[in-house]
Structures are given as structure tokens and as C-alpha cells.
Design a protein around this motif. Structure first.
Motif, PDB file in Angstrom:
ATOM      1  N   PHE A 165       6.440   4.344 -16.050  1.00 21.65           N
ATOM      2  CA  PHE A 165       5.137   3.911 -15.540  1.00 21.65           C
ATOM      3  C   PHE A 165       4.810   2.476 -15.970  1.00 21.65           C
ATOM      4  O   PHE A 165       3.659   2.083 -16.050  1.00 21.65           O
ATOM      5  CB  PHE A 165       4.036   4.858 -16.031  1.00 21.65           C
ATOM      6  CG  PHE A 165       4.243   6.262 -15.576  1.00 21.65           C
ATOM      7  CD1 PHE A 165       4.018   6.601 -14.245  1.00 21.65           C
ATOM      8  CD2 PHE A 165       4.678   7.239 -16.449  1.00 21.65           C
ATOM      9  CE1 PHE A 165       4.214   7.903 -13.805  1.00 21.65           C
ATOM     10  CE2 PHE A 165       4.878   8.541 -16.019  1.00 21.65           C
ATOM     11  CZ  PHE A 165       4.646   8.874 -14.698  1.00 21.65           C
ATOM     12  N   GLU A 222      -7.364  -2.232 -12.177  1.00 23.38           N
ATOM     13  CA  GLU A 222      -6.411  -1.423 -11.424  1.00 23.38           C
ATOM     14  C   GLU A 222      -6.787   0.033 -11.583  1.00 23.38           C
ATOM     15  O   GLU A 222      -6.476   0.657 -12.593  1.00 23.38           O
ATOM     16  CB  GLU A 222      -5.026  -1.698 -12.027  1.00 23.38           C
ATOM     17  CG  GLU A 222      -3.892  -1.021 -11.323  1.00 23.38           C
ATOM     18  CD  GLU A 222      -3.823  -1.439  -9.877  1.00 23.38           C
ATOM     19  OE1 GLU A 222      -3.610  -0.547  -9.063  1.00 23.38           O
ATOM     20  OE2 GLU A 222      -4.020  -2.628  -9.566  1.00 23.38           O
ATOM     21  N   ASP A 247      -0.661  10.679   4.883  1.00 21.05           N
ATOM     22  CA  ASP A 247      -2.097  10.935   4.816  1.00 21.05           C
ATOM     23  C   ASP A 247      -2.894   9.703   5.249  1.00 21.05           C
ATOM     24  O   ASP A 247      -3.976   9.834   5.815  1.00 21.05           O
ATOM     25  CB  ASP A 247      -2.494  11.365   3.402  1.00 21.05           C
ATOM     26  CG  ASP A 247      -1.939  12.739   3.054  1.00 21.05           C
ATOM     27  OD1 ASP A 247      -1.879  13.588   3.973  1.00 21.05           O
ATOM     28  OD2 ASP A 247      -1.556  12.965   1.897  1.00 21.05           O
ATOM     29  N   TYR A 257      -5.644   9.529   8.057  1.00 22.43           N
ATOM     30  CA  TYR A 257      -6.916   8.908   7.681  1.00 22.43           C
ATOM     31  C   TYR A 257      -7.343   7.908   8.757  1.00 22.43           C
ATOM     32  O   TYR A 257      -8.488   7.926   9.213  1.00 22.43           O
ATOM     33  CB  TYR A 257      -6.731   8.222   6.325  1.00 22.43           C
ATOM     34  CG  TYR A 257      -7.892   7.406   5.828  1.00 22.43           C
ATOM     35  CD1 TYR A 257      -8.979   8.022   5.214  1.00 22.43           C
ATOM     36  CD2 TYR A 257      -7.889   6.019   5.939  1.00 22.43           C
ATOM     37  CE1 TYR A 257     -10.043   7.272   4.739  1.00 22.43           C
ATOM     38  CE2 TYR A 257      -8.947   5.267   5.461  1.00 22.43           C
ATOM     39  CZ  TYR A 257     -10.028   5.887   4.867  1.00 22.43           C
ATOM     40  OH  TYR A 257     -11.082   5.151   4.397  1.00 22.43           O
ATOM     41  N   LEU A 294       2.716  -2.189 -12.640  1.00 20.72           N
ATOM     42  CA  LEU A 294       1.633  -2.100 -11.658  1.00 20.72           C
ATOM     43  C   LEU A 294       2.044  -3.012 -10.511  1.00 20.72           C
ATOM     44  O   LEU A 294       2.199  -4.219 -10.706  1.00 20.72           O
ATOM     45  CB  LEU A 294       0.324  -2.594 -12.274  1.00 20.72           C
ATOM     46  CG  LEU A 294      -0.328  -1.692 -13.317  1.00 20.72           C
ATOM     47  CD1 LEU A 294      -1.404  -2.445 -14.073  1.00 20.72           C
ATOM     48  CD2 LEU A 294      -0.916  -0.465 -12.641  1.00 20.72           C
ATOM     49  N   VAL A 321       3.368   5.602  -3.007  1.00 12.75           N
ATOM     50  CA  VAL A 321       2.221   6.086  -3.784  1.00 12.75           C
ATOM     51  C   VAL A 321       2.201   5.360  -5.128  1.00 12.75           C
ATOM     52  O   VAL A 321       3.234   5.179  -5.763  1.00 12.75           O
ATOM     53  CB  VAL A 321       2.322   7.616  -3.995  1.00 12.75           C
ATOM     54  CG1 VAL A 321       1.270   8.099  -4.982  1.00 12.75           C
ATOM     55  CG2 VAL A 321       2.164   8.332  -2.665  1.00 12.75           C
ATOM     56  N   GLY A 322       1.030   4.884  -5.514  1.00  4.74           N
ATOM     57  CA  GLY A 322       0.889   4.171  -6.782  1.00  4.74           C
ATOM     58  C   GLY A 322       0.825   2.658  -6.617  1.00  4.74           C
ATOM     59  O   GLY A 322       0.491   1.944  -7.548  1.00  4.74           O
ATOM     60  N   GLY A 360      -7.526   0.373  -5.451  1.00  3.09           N
ATOM     61  CA  GLY A 360      -8.272   1.339  -6.255  1.00  3.09           C
ATOM     62  C   GLY A 360      -7.638   2.715  -6.207  1.00  3.09           C
ATOM     63  O   GLY A 360      -6.417   2.859  -6.213  1.00  3.09           O
ATOM     64  N   THR A 361      -8.488   3.744  -6.105  1.00  7.25           N
ATOM     65  CA  THR A 361      -7.965   5.113  -6.163  1.00  7.25           C
ATOM     66  C   THR A 361      -7.183   5.468  -4.890  1.00  7.25           C
ATOM     67  O   THR A 361      -6.468   6.465  -4.858  1.00  7.25           O
ATOM     68  CB  THR A 361      -9.105   6.126  -6.341  1.00  7.25           C
ATOM     69  OG1 THR A 361      -9.997   6.018  -5.241  1.00  7.25           O
ATOM     70  CG2 THR A 361      -9.875   5.849  -7.618  1.00  7.25           C
ATOM     71  N   MET A 362      -7.306   4.642  -3.858  1.00  7.12           N
ATOM     72  CA  MET A 362      -6.570   4.932  -2.620  1.00  7.12           C
ATOM     73  C   MET A 362      -5.063   4.803  -2.803  1.00  7.12           C
ATOM     74  O   MET A 362      -4.297   5.236  -1.949  1.00  7.12           O
ATOM     75  CB  MET A 362      -7.032   3.988  -1.497  1.00  7.12           C
ATOM     76  CG  MET A 362      -8.405   4.286  -0.966  1.00  7.12           C
ATOM     77  SD  MET A 362      -8.580   5.958  -0.288  1.00  7.12           S
ATOM     78  CE  MET A 362      -7.560   5.847   1.183  1.00  7.12           C
ATOM     79  N   LYS A 363      -4.642   4.200  -3.920  1.00  3.47           N
ATOM     80  CA  LYS A 363      -3.197   4.064  -4.122  1.00  3.47           C
ATOM     81  C   LYS A 363      -2.518   5.425  -4.302  1.00  3.47           C
ATOM     82  O   LYS A 363      -1.310   5.535  -4.207  1.00  3.47           O
ATOM     83  CB  LYS A 363      -2.906   3.157  -5.321  1.00  3.47           C
ATOM     84  CG  LYS A 363      -3.203   3.779  -6.670  1.00  3.47           C
ATOM     85  CD  LYS A 363      -2.806   2.811  -7.780  1.00  3.47           C
ATOM     86  CE  LYS A 363      -3.222   3.378  -9.132  1.00  3.47           C
ATOM     87  NZ  LYS A 363      -3.068   2.394 -10.195  1.00  3.47           N
ATOM     88  N   PHE A 364      -3.321   6.462  -4.551  1.00  5.00           N
ATOM     89  CA  PHE A 364      -2.734   7.796  -4.723  1.00  5.00           C
ATOM     90  C   PHE A 364      -2.550   8.530  -3.392  1.00  5.00           C
ATOM     91  O   PHE A 364      -2.069   9.652  -3.356  1.00  5.00           O
ATOM     92  CB  PHE A 364      -3.601   8.642  -5.658  1.00  5.00           C
ATOM     93  CG  PHE A 364      -3.674   8.078  -7.044  1.00  5.00           C
ATOM     94  CD1 PHE A 364      -2.559   8.107  -7.866  1.00  5.00           C
ATOM     95  CD2 PHE A 364      -4.837   7.484  -7.510  1.00  5.00           C
ATOM     96  CE1 PHE A 364      -2.608   7.568  -9.141  1.00  5.00           C
ATOM     97  CE2 PHE A 364      -4.891   6.943  -8.779  1.00  5.00           C
ATOM     98  CZ  PHE A 364      -3.779   6.982  -9.603  1.00  5.00           C
ATOM     99  N   ILE A 365      -2.993   7.906  -2.318  1.00  5.97           N
ATOM    100  CA  ILE A 365      -2.887   8.552  -1.008  1.00  5.97           C
ATOM    101  C   ILE A 365      -1.578   8.117  -0.351  1.00  5.97           C
ATOM    102  O   ILE A 365      -1.327   6.926  -0.175  1.00  5.97           O
ATOM    103  CB  ILE A 365      -4.084   8.176  -0.116  1.00  5.97           C
ATOM    104  CG1 ILE A 365      -5.407   8.448  -0.835  1.00  5.97           C
ATOM    105  CG2 ILE A 365      -4.019   8.917   1.210  1.00  5.97           C
ATOM    106  CD1 ILE A 365      -5.594   9.874  -1.311  1.00  5.97           C
TER     107      ILE A 365
END
Lengths: 252, 625
Positions: A220, A176, A20, A24, A223, A56-57, A11-16
Motif C-alpha cells: 500500500f 487523499e 460500477d 453510475y 498513492l 480501484v484505489g 476522494g472516496t470515489m477511488k473505491f468504486i
């Protein structure tokens, strides 16, 4: 006592980013009241190390972190506690006790499985040819790519680092982050080299293939999802890949 | 899975995508259908700065305790995303729901420093909210401002529907209840503003008219309709333990400036430094009890997993139970991997003992803030720190193993002479000498390092120096050169370092701090010409601002170097901050005659804050006088 935790990062954690994520997890250990061992010295830090950084991603259900603890409850209870301290997108999948002699996950990493999909709108228009072309491509003795290293660019043969690759049509729906999953049924699954000895990125494999077909891989377009990370348990030339979690045991 | 406002392609091509995705530990999520009020709480700077701000976390926690309110966070998009959002016409969104700010009932903006004013316009602009209150419709959120800069809201007056003057804990419940009531009755935003203007602490700028004299100063400041108070008294929590603190602070994924649990031990300050706005507007000093602090220290360390806890206050050494508190923190948490950080402690035997327990002496430095180079000037500013105390503190620290000292000064203070400026270098030199006197040669692991830095003095509203003339940029720099040259003469110059802040941004800060409504045009003009992130040296564009002043026909000197008479009506005079104008005037005169005023615990100086009926004004020792 050495413990290996397998976790998912989706989910959105792929941006971390990786650093970090390390910070975490240190806080997760404290929130979950894990009796983790601290180093000696004036500013003690948790004994904790990660297997293989994830870019990241990229999402994953095959991430590993090793810790040392002074005491522990059962795997089930520890998973419950750790999961209660996690945020959406991160999930602890297994909590295993390692033999005392066991080496750090980081040093064991030899290969990883990835599932690669095209983002909606980036799929090759000639999908059937694209799918069937892999067979020829992988028959090559050498696949030379320009690999960026710290010292600069170097031409490298990546063929020996591709252990397995198949093109799959799944019925499974996939979502995704904020992308909805109508592109989800077609994917490429590969097992490729990972770790300190040889590290191959799935996008590099995709890029090499696309270029061999005279196509360009958009920035881009992909995925990428990591499914598993392996150690090589073989004593011979032929690799014997074993998921990192299988090197430990559940605590009853 | 949470949806995001920005597509992957954007998030993967900008710096720190984690600034925009929310999802952190302890973030509050509600169903919009379950709430009556959606509040977007904004800190108009980048995420890492905004997330380090305590006040915002306190209000976030407090608002979200209400079932009918969902409070979310908004920060300034960094310049990279700012550009993309303009190009693609993407609306600014709140982190929790990722919904556009424009759809919220309230946009609350905390205004912590003057140099964020153009970022406020950026927030409105990217949200699609008209800059001026009078142009907003029923479709727009109510834009509310708060924080220290709201004590002179006038430069921002047209951009806000209302300002909340003082501490947020006291009146927001009333504001929310009123809003629900008026909305339920089908009332308009005008109806709401009209009714809100009667809530204590609330200032609705459009209900007031300013008239000017020929010389540009204010002739009158009056409400333009009935039922609106002539003066607005600041709000404050009389007994701080009555207010809830943060139970579950949000834990950012990325490293932010304040990456630790922050325990606010008290509000206000007894010291009465004459340049300090916080020391005046937060009066009187009010302490939390030990029990309260212990409870929240446990709670917050558990709920965040942070490995550090820090005390927050204007002057921690004045907290009457400091020893007990620090001992508790060390006994309870130190050794369990929790660092204890103690900023703003006066350097003495006790604080050095504590610090040697909780930090690595070799790696840390000691900080003194003499603010001025001579005792005479320290008396002018009422900074009760003597040279003797500094040198004794430093000597004690050197014996304890420290060898790095930082000294903070201000340049351009009222009555400052060349001797005061040179005094900065002389004091730094004496600190270095103390090291060589105290530490025998064989024990010196490395040489001493004394770092002095000076900022330029900006007179602020609600301080005794609100009448003071500010230096010009040239004067500031000349003074800095005098200090710099003096440092070169020092015997130990190799152990000394001196640096000074930018002067051009200081001038602008001076204009905005004591500005009136006319300044709003300049802010808007500067923003339209590209000013943004002015508090970031690398983004500050002085020439844009200078051009904006010229375009608007506004003189900088009027706000900075002009002599203000004692009877001048200031733009902020309609606010009652507790401290009276008579007290400030008395202090201004005491400053000129170099007379020291004792602190609140030594003797009450009748500042006016006693009207709040709490805090230090009612401690035992004060009841006698």
C-alpha cells in the motif's frame, strides 16, 4: 452528435470500480436529463464508452467518457446540469463536441500522465538518493520487468513505454481520502504508455526502480493519481501527445 | 472531503469497499450539531441485501425529513471485514457520518427473517453495546427492533430495549418527541423506556415476566409494573396515501439485489393463504390511489436515474387499478429506456399481454406458485389457484412464445400425503404436456423447460398453521426424495427440473419462528461459537447450532414437532395483530376439514382486521355483510 466528457474521480470515489462507474454514469445521464441516444433493440442501452479504466484505489482528474446525444445545450449549461447530478468526488470538467468522424476515446488512448506519491510512513528513508537515482535508471537501454498478462507472466521491456519522468518537490498541500497530506510535497510525475497497444501501470515503473535499488515496494506504499489521458496525433515515429479533450470543441 | 472510518489499507484489501464508504446519490448528510437525535438504522445483513429493502428506505426518508433527527445506515460487515474489525478492535460505524454506532441515541434494527438473528448480535458486538438490555448504560444507544419478526419478538427479547410492532410510519414521531423531552429533563434510559411503553405498538420486554408450566409451555405472561399495557396492538397506516413515500431513494454504487425504483402499490393481502404470515399480519389490504403512485413514480425515477421500475405488493393482481397503472407506466416510461418489471402477477390474458410488451418473451420465464401438488392440499392451505388456471395460463403463455415456466411448492404442509407429493411431479408434467399440445412442432424454437422447486414448510406465528406440527429433517428429506423419484417416472422428464431447499436450516428457522425467551440463550451461545450469516448457505454451520441447543439443554422438538393444543398460550399471544386467535383457530379447523375460505373481496370472513376501520374491509361490496 458525439460528445466527450472529461471528469475527475477523487476522494472516496477511488473505491468504486470501473464497471460500477459505468453504471453510475448511466444514471447520471438520466438524472441530468441528457438527451442521450439509445441503441435499438428490445432492451435499449445508452450509447456510452469510457476511455481507459482506472484501477480501484487510484484518483484522477483526467477521466473520459464518450456519449452520443440527440440534442444538447451549451457546454456550460450541460456541465452545470451534469455536475448537479454528481456525488462528492466526481466532477465533470469539460463537455466537448467531437467531429462526427472522430474515433472512440477508448481506441485513441496512447499515453497517460500520473503523479505518484508515497503514503505516509512508506517513503524511502534515503529520499535524496532515491530522487537522484532515477536519472541513471532511465538511461538504461532496457528495463526488464515481469509483467502479468492474461496468459501468464512474461518478461517485458518497459523502457520504451516511459516517455517522461521527473521527481518534483511541491509545496502544494494534498489530501487523499482519509489520509491527511503532510507527505504531499514529494512526488514522481510520469508520462507512460496507456491503451490497447501498450499499457503500463505506474506501480510497475515504481516497482522496477525500487527493485533496481534493492528495495521492495510495499503493498500500500503508493498513492497514485492520473492527471491526463492522451491520444497520439503524430504521423511519424516521434509521438505527439494530445489530451483527449482537445480533440473536441466547446459548444457555445 | 468526507472522512472514512476505515483506512485505505483495509478498504483496498477487502471485497466491495463500496459497502462501507457511503457517499451514494441521495444519501442524507447533516451536521451533528444541528440535530437532537442520531438514529442508526440497521439491516443486519450485507449491504447489497439491506439496501434492497424497501421499509428501511421509507423510514430513512421519513426520519430525515425531521430537522432534529439524523438517520444513518448500518449493515453487517461481510466476513472479511468482520474478522479485521475484531482483530484491530475497530468499532462498527454508520455509513453517512462514519461515526461509531455506540455514539448514537438509537440503534434501530429491522428484523426481516429469522436467520439473521446471529447477525443482530454481531452488530451489537462490533458496536461495543452489551447484548442484554439490562446491562446497558446511559452511554449506550436505545436498541429498538421492528419488522415482521417483531411479531414474535420473544427469542430476541433480552437483546432489545424495545420493539415496535407494526408499520413504522405512525409512532416514530412520538418516540422522538418523547426522547427529546425526557433527555431535556435529564431523564435516564429507564425513564424513557418506562414512558415509551405507553406508546401504542411499543413493547418493552424487560417490563414483562414469563412463567412456565412444568411441560415448558407458558403459564402466564404479565407486565411486571404498573402502567404497562397487558397487550400490544400492532400499528398500521389506515389510509396509505396519508403516509409519505420515498422521494429520493439512495442509489448504491454497486449492484444490489433490488437495483431499481420500487413502487409499493398496496399493503396487505385479500387472499388468506393459511401458511402466509405476511398475508395475516399486514391485514387489512389497503391500496394507494393512482395519483399517489404516479406522482412517486415520476419523482423517484427522476431523483435516482434508475432504468427500471418495479411494483411491490403481496399480490399485485389484486390491485384494483392495476390496468390503469400498468398502462400509465408503459405509456409514460417505456421506450425511454425504462424497464418495467411486474413481479407477483397472476398469469392471465391481461398479464401476458402486458409482459409481452415490457419484456423479452424468449428470455423470461413465467412463475406460478401452486404451493401444493393437489387440489385437496391447495384447499387445505387456501391457495385459490386451481390446476385449470395454471394449465390455461401456461397454454396461453406458450402460444405467446414463452417456453420457460417456474413452479414453486412447499413440502411438509399439514395433512400432506404421498399423493400430494407426487402431485408436484404430475403437475409439472401436465404443464410440459400443455406446451406440446399448444405449440405445433414447426413453431417450437426450443423445448419447454419446467422448473419446479420446493421449500420446506415452516409454521409461523399469526397464521392458522401456528398450531401445526412441523416435520423433522428426515421427514422433509424423505418427502423430497418421493417427489424426486416421481419426476424420474415422468414421460417428459427431460423437460422437467426439480430442486429442493436445505432442510437443516429450515428446522432452525422453525425453532426461531415459534420460539420463546428461552431460545435467546441458544442464539447467544451459537453466536459465541461462531454462527453468523446463517441465511447464507455457504456460511450456515448447523453443527454449531446443534451444539448450542445441547449446551443450553433445550429441545428442538419442543418447538418444531410437538403437538400444540388449542388452549396453549403462545409466546406471541400478547400481541394483537388485528387477526384474532379465534379467527386463526377457525381457519386451522377449516384447513383440517379441507374447507376453502373466500377472499376479502368475495366475503368478509371476520378475521378481526376490521377494527382498524380502513382498507378492503370498507370497500363498497363489503358493506352489505
Amino acid at each position: 452528435m458525439k460528445i466527450r466528457i472529461k471528469f475527475a474521480k477523487e476522494g472516496t470515489m477511488k473505491f468504486i470500480g470501473h464497471l460500477d462507474m459505468m453504471r453510475y454514469f448511466q444514471k447520471v445521464m438520466r438524472r441530468a436529463n441528457v438527451d442521450i441516444r439509445y441503441s435499438e433493440g428490445f432492451s435499449p442501452h445508452q450509447i456510452m464508452s469510457f476511455a481507459a479504466p482506472l484501477g480501484v484505489g487510484i484518483t484522477s482528474r483526467g477521466e473520459y467518457v464518450d456519449i452520443e446525444v440527440l440534442s444538447t445545450d451549451s457546454s456550460e449549461e450541460m456541465l452545470r446540469r451534469i455536475n448537479a447530478a454528481l456525488t462528492e468526488g466526481v466532477e465533470a470538467l469539460s463537455y466537448k463536441k467531437l467531429p462526427d468522424s472522430s474515433a472512440a476515446a477508448m481506441s485513441l488512448v496512447a499515453a497517460a500522465d500520473y503523479t505518484v506519491r508515497f503514503r505516509a510512513g512508506y517513503e524511502p528513508s534515503d529520499w535524496d538518493d532515491f530522487a537522484s537515482g532515477w536519472e541513471e535508471f532511465l538511461k538504461r537501454k532496457q528495463i526488464l520487468v515481469i509483467k502479468k498478462t492474461k496468459k501468464g507472466e512474461r518478461e517485458t521491456d518497459i523502457r520504451p513505454w516511459i516517455y517522461k519522468l521527473e521527481v518534483v518537490c511541491d509545496k502544494k498541500t494534498h489530501s487523499e481520502g482519509n489520509e491527511s497530506g503532510e507527505e504531499a510535497d514529494r512526488n514522481i510525475r510520469m508520462r507512460i504508455a496507456a491503451g490497447s497497444a501498450a499499457n503500463l501501470k505506474p506501480e510497475l515503473v515504481m516497482q522496477a526502480y525500487m527493485e533496481s535499488r534493492g528495495q521492495k515496494l510495499g503493498e500500500f506504499a503508493l498513492l497514485i493519481h492520473r492527471d491526463e489521458v492522451y491520444a497520439n496525433q503524430s504521423e511519424t515515429e516521434l509521438p505527439n501527445f494530445c489530451p483527449l479533450e482537445q480533440l473536441g470543441e466547446d459548444i457555445e | 472531503m468526507r472522512k472514512l472510518a476505515l483506512p485505505d489499507e483495509i478498504l483496498l484489501s477487502i471485497q466491495q469497499p463500496a459497502r462501507y464508504i457511503g457517499g451514494e446519490v441521495n444519501m442524507c448528510v447533516k451536521d451533528p450539531k444541528d440535530v437532537a437525535i442520531r438514529f442508526a438504522m440497521c439491516f443486519p445483513d450485507v449491504y447489497e441485501i439491506g439496501m434492497s429493502h424497501l421499509g428501511m428506505q421509507i423510514l430513512y426518508d421519513m426520519f430525515n425529513r425531521r430537522k432534529d433527527v439524523w438517520c444513518e445506515r448500518v449493515f453487517s460487515p461481510w466476513t472479511d471485514l468482520d474478522e479485521i474489525m475484531r482483530q484491530k478492535h475497530l468499532p462498527l460505524f454508520a455509513l453517512e457520518s462514519q461515526d461509531p454506532v455506540k455514539d448514537f441515541d438509537f440503534l434501530g434494527i429491522t428484523i426481516q427473517y429469522e436467520m439473521c438473528y446471529t447477525n443482530i448480535l454481531q452488530i451489537l458486538d462490533l458496536s461495543g453495546i452489551p447484548f442484554h438490555g439490562e446491562d446497558r448504560t446511559e452511554e449506550d444507544p436505545i436498541v429498538i427492533g421492528g419488522g415482521p419478526c417483531a411479531y414474535n419478538p420473544e427469542p430476541l427479547a433480552p437483546f432489545f430495549d424495545l420493539f415496535y410492532i407494526g408499520e413504522g410510519e405512525t409512532q416514530y414521531d412520538r418516540i422522538f418527541d418523547l426522547y427529546k423531552e425526557i433527555r431535556a429533563d435529564g431523564g435516564s434510559r429507564q425513564d424513557f423506556l418506562r414512558a415509551a411503553a405507553e406508546i401504542p405498538g411499543i413493547y418493552v420486554p424487560m417490563f414483562y415476566d414469563v412463567a412456565y408450566q412444568e411441560d415448558g409451555t407458558i403459564a402466564s405472561f404479565e407486565p411486571n409494573r404498573d402502567g404497562v399495557p397487558k397487550r400490544i396492538a400492532k400499528e398500521l397506516v389506515v389510509n396509505p396515501d396519508d403516509a409519505p413515500y420515498i422521494e429520493n431513494p439512495i442509489v448504491p454504487f454497486i449492484k444490489v439485489t433490488q437495483d431499481r425504483v420500487v413502487l409499493e402499490i398496496q399493503r396487505g393481502c385479500i387472499r388468506g393463504c393459511r401458511f402466509c404470515q405476511a398475508g395475516n399480519i399486514y391485514r387489512p389490504l389497503r391500496e394507494h390511489t393512482l395519483e399517489y403512485l404516479k406522482k412517486y413514480a415520476y419523482q423517484m425515477l427522476n431523483s435516482t436515474g434508475h432504468e427500471e421500475i418495479s411494483l411491490s405488493s403481496l399480490s399485485s393482481s389484486d390491485y384494483s387499478k392495476l390496468k390503469e397503472l400498468v398502462t400509465f407506466l408503459i405509456d409514460e416510461f417505456h421506450g425511454k429506456g425504462v424497464n418495467i418489471s411486474l413481479p407477483s402477477l397472476r398469469i392471465d390474458a391481461f398479464s401476458l399481454d402486458v409482459m409481452s410488451k415490457v419484456q423479452d418473451v424468449k428470455k423470461s420465464s413465467l412463475t406460478f406458485a401452486p404451493e401444493a401438488g393437489t387440489q385437496r392440499l391447495r384447499d387445505v392451505i387456501n391457495k385459490g389457484l386451481t390446476e385449470e388456471a395454471i394449465l390455461n395460463g401456461a397454454a396461453e403463455a406458450f402460444r405467446g412464445g414463452w417456453n420457460r415456466v417456474k413452479l414453486y411448492f412447499m413440502l411438509g404442509l399439514p395433512t400432506e400425503t404421498k399423493e400430494d407429493m407426487e402431485g408436484i411431479a404430475l403437475l409439472a408434467e401436465k404443464v410440459a404436456e400443455a406446451f406440446y399440445d399448444e405449440v405445433p412442432k414447426e413453431k417450437r424454437s426450443s423445448k419447454v423447460q419446467v422448473t419446479a422447486s420446493s421449500s420446506f414448510f415452516v409454521p409461523k406465528p399469526f397464521t392458522p398453521f401456528q398450531w401445526a406440527k412441523m416435520c423433522t429433517q428426515e421427514e422433509f428429506l424423505q418427502r423430497a426424495y418421493i417427489v424426486k423419484d416421481k419426476f424420474k417416472e415422468m414421460k417428459n422428464k427431460k423437460s422437467l427440473k426439480y430442486s429442493y431447499h436445505d432442510a437443516d436450516v429450515t428446522i432452525l428457522e422453525g425453532v426461531l419462528a415459534r420460539g420463546d425467551r428461552k431460545i435467546s440463550k441458544v442464539i447467544e451461545r451459537a453466536y459465541q461459537k461462531g454462527a453468523l450469516y446463517d441465511s447464507w448457505t455457504e456460511h450456515f454451520k448447523n453443527e454449531i447450532w446443534m451444539q448450542a441447543f445441547e449446551d443450553c439443554g433445550i429441545s428442538i422438538d419442543f418447538y418444531t414437532t410437538r403437538e400444540r393444543t388449542l388452549d396453549e398460550i403462545f409466546p406471541w399471544d400478547f400481541i394483537d395483530a388485528g387477526v384474532t386467535k379465534e379467527f386463526l383457530m377457525r381457519e386451522w379447523q377449516n384447513a383440517i376439514s379441507e374447507k376453502v375460505t373466500p377472499n376479502c373481496r368475495q366475503r368478509c370472513s371476520g378475521c378481526g382486521a376490521r377494527v382498524f376501520k380502513g382498507g378492503v374491509c370498507f370497500e363498497d361490496q363489503n358493506q352489505v355483510c
